[in-house]
Write a protein that holds these residues in place. Structure first.
Motif, short mmCIF file in Angstrom:
data_model
loop_
_atom_site.label_atom_id
_atom_site.label_comp_id
_atom_site.label_asym_id
_atom_site.label_seq_id
_atom_site.Cartn_x
_atom_site.Cartn_y
_atom_site.Cartn_z
N ALA A 1 2.25 -3.60 -1.76
CA ALA A 1 3.34 -3.36 -2.37
C ALA A 1 3.07 -4.47 -3.18
O ALA A 1 4.24 -4.38 -4.42
CB ALA A 1 3.82 -3.66 -1.12
N ARG A 2 2.67 -5.99 -2.75
CA ARG A 2 2.53 -7.20 -3.84
C ARG A 2 1.77 -7.12 -5.37
O ARG A 2 2.54 -7.28 -6.30
CB ARG A 2 1.70 -8.29 -2.92
N ARG A 3 0.58 -5.98 -4.52
CA ARG A 3 -0.41 -5.56 -6.19
C ARG A 3 0.85 -4.75 -7.54
O ARG A 3 1.14 -4.43 -8.62
CB ARG A 3 -1.04 -5.67 -6.30
N ARG A 4 1.41 -3.91 -6.34
CA ARG A 4 2.23 -2.67 -7.13
C ARG A 4 3.66 -3.63 -7.60
O ARG A 4 3.91 -3.07 -9.06
CB ARG A 4 3.49 -1.90 -6.20
N LEU A 5 4.53 -4.93 -7.20
CA LEU A 5 5.19 -5.15 -7.75
C LEU A 5 4.79 -5.95 -9.24
O LEU A 5 5.90 -7.21 -9.69
CB LEU A 5 5.78 -5.33 -6.83
N LYS B 1 6.37 -1.29 5.21
CA LYS B 1 6.99 -0.64 6.34
C LYS B 1 5.61 -1.22 7.36
O LYS B 1 5.90 -0.61 8.35
CB LYS B 1 7.49 0.21 6.36
N THR B 2 4.96 0.36 6.69
CA THR B 2 3.36 0.12 7.29
C THR B 2 2.55 -0.14 6.95
O THR B 2 0.69 -0.79 7.63
CB THR B 2 2.94 1.63 6.37
N GLY B 3 2.92 -1.67 6.88
CA GLY B 3 1.83 -2.85 6.74
C GLY B 3 0.74 -3.58 5.95
O GLY B 3 0.01 -3.82 5.94
N GLN B 4 1.39 -2.01 5.05
CA GLN B 4 0.18 -2.88 3.59
C GLN B 4 0.90 -3.39 2.45
O GLN B 4 1.26 -3.67 1.67
CB GLN B 4 0.22 -1.28 2.63
N GLN C 1 8.88 2.73 -8.36
CA GLN C 1 8.23 1.34 -7.50
C GLN C 1 8.64 0.27 -6.40
O GLN C 1 8.13 0.50 -5.69
CB GLN C 1 7.85 0.79 -8.99
N VAL C 2 9.87 0.39 -6.44
CA VAL C 2 10.60 -0.66 -5.81
C VAL C 2 10.54 0.48 -3.91
O VAL C 2 10.09 -0.29 -3.20
CB VAL C 2 11.51 -0.83 -5.28
N ARG C 3 10.53 1.51 -4.20
CA ARG C 3 10.78 1.93 -2.73
C ARG C 3 9.41 3.00 -2.22
O ARG C 3 9.40 2.80 -0.92
CB ARG C 3 11.27 3.38 -3.58
N PHE C 4 8.33 3.24 -2.79
CA PHE C 4 7.01 2.84 -2.82
C PHE C 4 6.91 1.35 -2.29
O PHE C 4 5.75 1.18 -1.32
CB PHE C 4 6.40 3.13 -3.53
#
Length: 72
Positions: A62-66, A55-58, A46-49
């Motif tokens: 990323a915030r929602r994932r974490l 890195k790709t500006g999303q 999950q952290v890697r994703f």
């Protein structure tokens, strides 16, 4: 000197019970270790994703994932 076979049999039975208990505890510890290793692998992924998304500006993704409940 007399050897009491009944006492020896009791000792052997006691040692077998203790060995069985130790084996059960070991098996439980192994299961817990495996569960924690799977959980750690999931969290690392999950952290890697999330890092890749950042890195790709999303950043929102990323915030929602974490922020999900599955991520402590």
């Amino acid at each position: 000197m007399t050897i009491h076979t009944a006492r020896i049999d009791e000792d052997v039975a006691d040692l077998r019970r203790r060995l069985d208990e130790a084996n059960r505890e070991r098996d439980e510890a192994v299961k817990e270790r495996d569960r924690l290793q799977r959980r750690l692998a999931y969290l690392r992924a999950q952290v890697r994703f999330a890092v890749d998304e950042m890195k790709t500006g999303q950043v929102d993704y990323a915030r929602r994932r974490l922020d999900r409940r599955s991520f402590p």
